[in-house]
Design a protein around this motif. Structure first.
Motif, PDB file in Angstrom:
ATOM      1  N   SER A  91       0.815  -1.221   0.000  1.00 27.05           N
ATOM      2  CA  SER A  91       0.000   0.000   0.000  1.00 27.05           C
ATOM      3  C   SER A  91       0.847   1.270   0.000  1.00 27.05           C
ATOM      4  O   SER A  91       0.304   2.369   0.105  1.00 27.05           O
ATOM      5  N   ILE A  92       2.158   1.134  -0.106  1.00 23.03           N
ATOM      6  CA  ILE A  92       3.038   2.306  -0.016  1.00 23.03           C
ATOM      7  C   ILE A  92       2.890   3.214  -1.231  1.00 23.03           C
ATOM      8  O   ILE A  92       2.812   4.440  -1.113  1.00 23.03           O
ATOM      9  N   TYR A  93       2.840   2.604  -2.418  1.00 24.70           N
ATOM     10  CA  TYR A  93       2.975   3.386  -3.646  1.00 24.70           C
ATOM     11  C   TYR A  93       1.627   3.639  -4.313  1.00 24.70           C
ATOM     12  O   TYR A  93       0.699   2.836  -4.233  1.00 24.70           O
ATOM     13  N   THR A  94       1.549   4.763  -5.009  1.00 19.93           N
ATOM     14  CA  THR A  94       0.376   5.063  -5.822  1.00 19.93           C
ATOM     15  C   THR A  94       0.480   4.277  -7.132  1.00 19.93           C
ATOM     16  O   THR A  94       1.567   3.840  -7.531  1.00 19.93           O
ATOM     17  N   PRO A  95      -0.638   4.100  -7.846  1.00 21.13           N
ATOM     18  CA  PRO A  95      -0.557   3.456  -9.158  1.00 21.13           C
ATOM     19  C   PRO A  95       0.414   4.157 -10.104  1.00 21.13           C
ATOM     20  O   PRO A  95       1.102   3.497 -10.893  1.00 21.13           O
ATOM     21  N   ARG A  96       0.508   5.476 -10.020  1.00 21.54           N
ATOM     22  CA  ARG A  96       1.454   6.195 -10.876  1.00 21.54           C
ATOM     23  C   ARG A  96       2.890   5.798 -10.558  1.00 21.54           C
ATOM     24  O   ARG A  96       3.714   5.583 -11.455  1.00 21.54           O
ATOM     25  N   ASP A  97       3.203   5.691  -9.262  1.00 21.44           N
ATOM     26  CA  ASP A  97       4.545   5.258  -8.851  1.00 21.44           C
ATOM     27  C   ASP A  97       4.850   3.865  -9.393  1.00 21.44           C
ATOM     28  O   ASP A  97       5.940   3.608  -9.920  1.00 21.44           O
ATOM     29  N   LEU A  98       3.899   2.951  -9.237  1.00 16.75           N
ATOM     30  CA  LEU A  98       4.114   1.566  -9.659  1.00 16.75           C
ATOM     31  C   LEU A  98       4.227   1.459 -11.174  1.00 16.75           C
ATOM     32  O   LEU A  98       5.047   0.690 -11.683  1.00 16.75           O
ATOM     33  N   SER A  99       3.418   2.236 -11.890  1.00 17.61           N
ATOM     34  CA  SER A  99       3.499   2.229 -13.348  1.00 17.61           C
ATOM     35  C   SER A  99       4.883   2.676 -13.810  1.00 17.61           C
ATOM     36  O   SER A  99       5.473   2.070 -14.720  1.00 17.61           O
ATOM     37  N   ALA A 100       5.411   3.719 -13.173  1.00 18.95           N
ATOM     38  CA  ALA A 100       6.748   4.208 -13.526  1.00 18.95           C
ATOM     39  C   ALA A 100       7.814   3.165 -13.210  1.00 18.95           C
ATOM     40  O   ALA A 100       8.760   2.963 -13.989  1.00 18.95           O
ATOM     41  N   ARG A 101       7.671   2.483 -12.073  1.00 22.68           N
ATOM     42  CA  ARG A 101       8.628   1.438 -11.692  1.00 22.68           C
ATOM     43  C   ARG A 101       8.633   0.302 -12.713  1.00 22.68           C
ATOM     44  O   ARG A 101       9.694  -0.171 -13.139  1.00 22.68           O
ATOM     45  N   LEU A 102       7.445  -0.125 -13.140  1.00 21.98           N
ATOM     46  CA  LEU A 102       7.360  -1.205 -14.113  1.00 21.98           C
ATOM     47  C   LEU A 102       7.901  -0.777 -15.470  1.00 21.98           C
ATOM     48  O   LEU A 102       8.577  -1.551 -16.156  1.00 21.98           O
ATOM     49  N   THR A 103       7.629   0.456 -15.863  1.00 16.14           N
ATOM     50  CA  THR A 103       8.134   0.958 -17.144  1.00 16.14           C
ATOM     51  C   THR A 103       9.658   0.935 -17.176  1.00 16.14           C
ATOM     52  O   THR A 103      10.265   0.593 -18.200  1.00 16.14           O
ATOM     53  N   ARG A 104      10.291   1.278 -16.047  1.00 12.74           N
ATOM     54  CA  ARG A 104      11.755   1.288 -15.991  1.00 12.74           C
ATOM     55  C   ARG A 104      12.360  -0.082 -16.266  1.00 12.74           C
ATOM     56  O   ARG A 104      13.491  -0.172 -16.737  1.00 12.74           O
ATOM     57  N   ILE A 105      11.618  -1.139 -15.954  1.00  9.62           N
ATOM     58  CA  ILE A 105      12.173  -2.478 -16.194  1.00  9.62           C
ATOM     59  C   ILE A 105      11.540  -3.150 -17.414  1.00  9.62           C
ATOM     60  O   ILE A 105      11.670  -4.353 -17.615  1.00  9.62           O
ATOM     61  N   GLY A 106      10.842  -2.344 -18.230  1.00 14.24           N
ATOM     62  CA  GLY A 106      10.390  -2.828 -19.525  1.00 14.24           C
ATOM     63  C   GLY A 106       8.988  -3.389 -19.584  1.00 14.24           C
ATOM     64  O   GLY A 106       8.619  -4.030 -20.571  1.00 14.24           O
ATOM     65  N   ILE A 107       8.164  -3.167 -18.556  1.00 17.29           N
ATOM     66  CA  ILE A 107       6.785  -3.652 -18.560  1.00 17.29           C
ATOM     67  C   ILE A 107       5.857  -2.445 -18.565  1.00 17.29           C
ATOM     68  O   ILE A 107       5.833  -1.667 -17.616  1.00 17.29           O
ATOM     69  N   GLU A 108       5.082  -2.290 -19.624  1.00 15.73           N
ATOM     70  CA  GLU A 108       4.231  -1.115 -19.789  1.00 15.73           C
ATOM     71  C   GLU A 108       2.837  -1.389 -19.232  1.00 15.73           C
ATOM     72  O   GLU A 108       1.997  -2.014 -19.891  1.00 15.73           O
ATOM     73  N   VAL A 109       2.602  -0.941 -17.999  1.00 16.17           N
ATOM     74  CA  VAL A 109       1.293  -1.100 -17.371  1.00 16.17           C
ATOM     75  C   VAL A 109       0.762   0.288 -17.031  1.00 16.17           C
ATOM     76  O   VAL A 109       1.305   0.960 -16.153  1.00 16.17           O
TER      77      VAL A 109
END
Length: 256
Positions: free
Chosen positions: A48-66
């Protein structure tokens, strides 16, 4: 793959799509296929720490576009639950941006004066003062909610105490158990399906844990898929009185 026609998917994130900030085999390709084909899906996490925007950015950095709209956290599920229970209510919150943002957007007021709820989520800076305040507010009548029951969380240095551990401390002091919204409560999956407008008969759940993802998926009436890239092993499956509908070595097998 299955006798059921699955046209909507829920998938866990850690252990299924990623592990220690690297994409697991097939994760990026499967998400891209779902997006290209217009398949409804959500990526779920108990964190519950991160917002969806934070998580989307994290996934994008490792090559997963969500896209952030396709992420569903225990914080969002908690906010959806509370807004249904007490629209426009108030809460004393122990947590970080993912939780406070979700509750604000659900119309809740954050206060430490006679709140309707004490809401406990994940944080890396648990405060003795805040925990003491939570205990006193619960003793005064506030209802106790926690985003998830996980007792530890991962870090590069080793396990960290998580929501469930702090909830146990508060329970010991108040004799009040929290209501946990996140996995293994199937409510998290039902709220995710509500967001998608999906039906359980045509929805699949992919996870890496028998004691959270699989059991919650079964209780929600979903087609359950266990992948062996996270916590569970094939030997672990035999210890439980229930089984997933499918066991895959990795999510990449869903591409076949």
């Amino acid at each position: 793959m299955t006798e059921r026609a699955i046209d909507c998917w829920l998938t866990d994130m850690d252990g299924v799509l990623i592990r220690e900030d690297r994409a697991l085999p097939g994760a990026a390709e499967l998400i891209d296929r779902w997006r290209t084909q217009g398949t409804p899906f959500l990526v779920l996490t108990n964190n519950s720490i991160y917002t969806p925007r934070d998580l989307s950015a994290r996934l994008t950095r490792i090559g997963i576009e969500v896209p952030e709209a396709q992420l569903w956290t225990s914080a969002l599920a908690t906010a959806a639950f509370l807004s249904d229970q007490a629209p426009g209510g108030s809460a004393f919150v122990i947590g970080e941006a993912g939780l406070t943002t979700a509750l604000h957007e659900a119309g809740f007021v954050m206060t430490d004066v006679a709140p309707d709820f004490v809401v406990l989520g994940e944080t890396r800076t648990y405060s003795f003062e805040a925990i003491t305040k939570a205990i006193r507010l619960i003793n005064d009548g506030a209802r106790f909610i926690a985003t998830n029951p996980d007792v530890t969380g991962p870090s590069p240095e080793g396990p960290l105490p998580a929501t469930g551990s702090v909830a146990a401390l508060i329970t010991a002091a108040t004799r009040r158990d929290p209501y946990y919204v996140g996995k293994p409560n199937p409510m998290m999956f039902r709220s995710a399906m509500n967001k998608l407008g999906a039906h359980s008969e045509r929805t699949g759940m992919i996870g890496d844990r028998m004691d959270t993802d699989v059991i919650a998926g079964i209780e929600a009436g979903l087609h359950t898929v266990l992948v062996l890239t996270g916590i569970a092993t094939r030997a672990d499956v035999e210890r439980y009185p229930y089984r997933p509908r499918e066991i895959l070595d990795s999510i990449s097998e869903l591409l076949q």
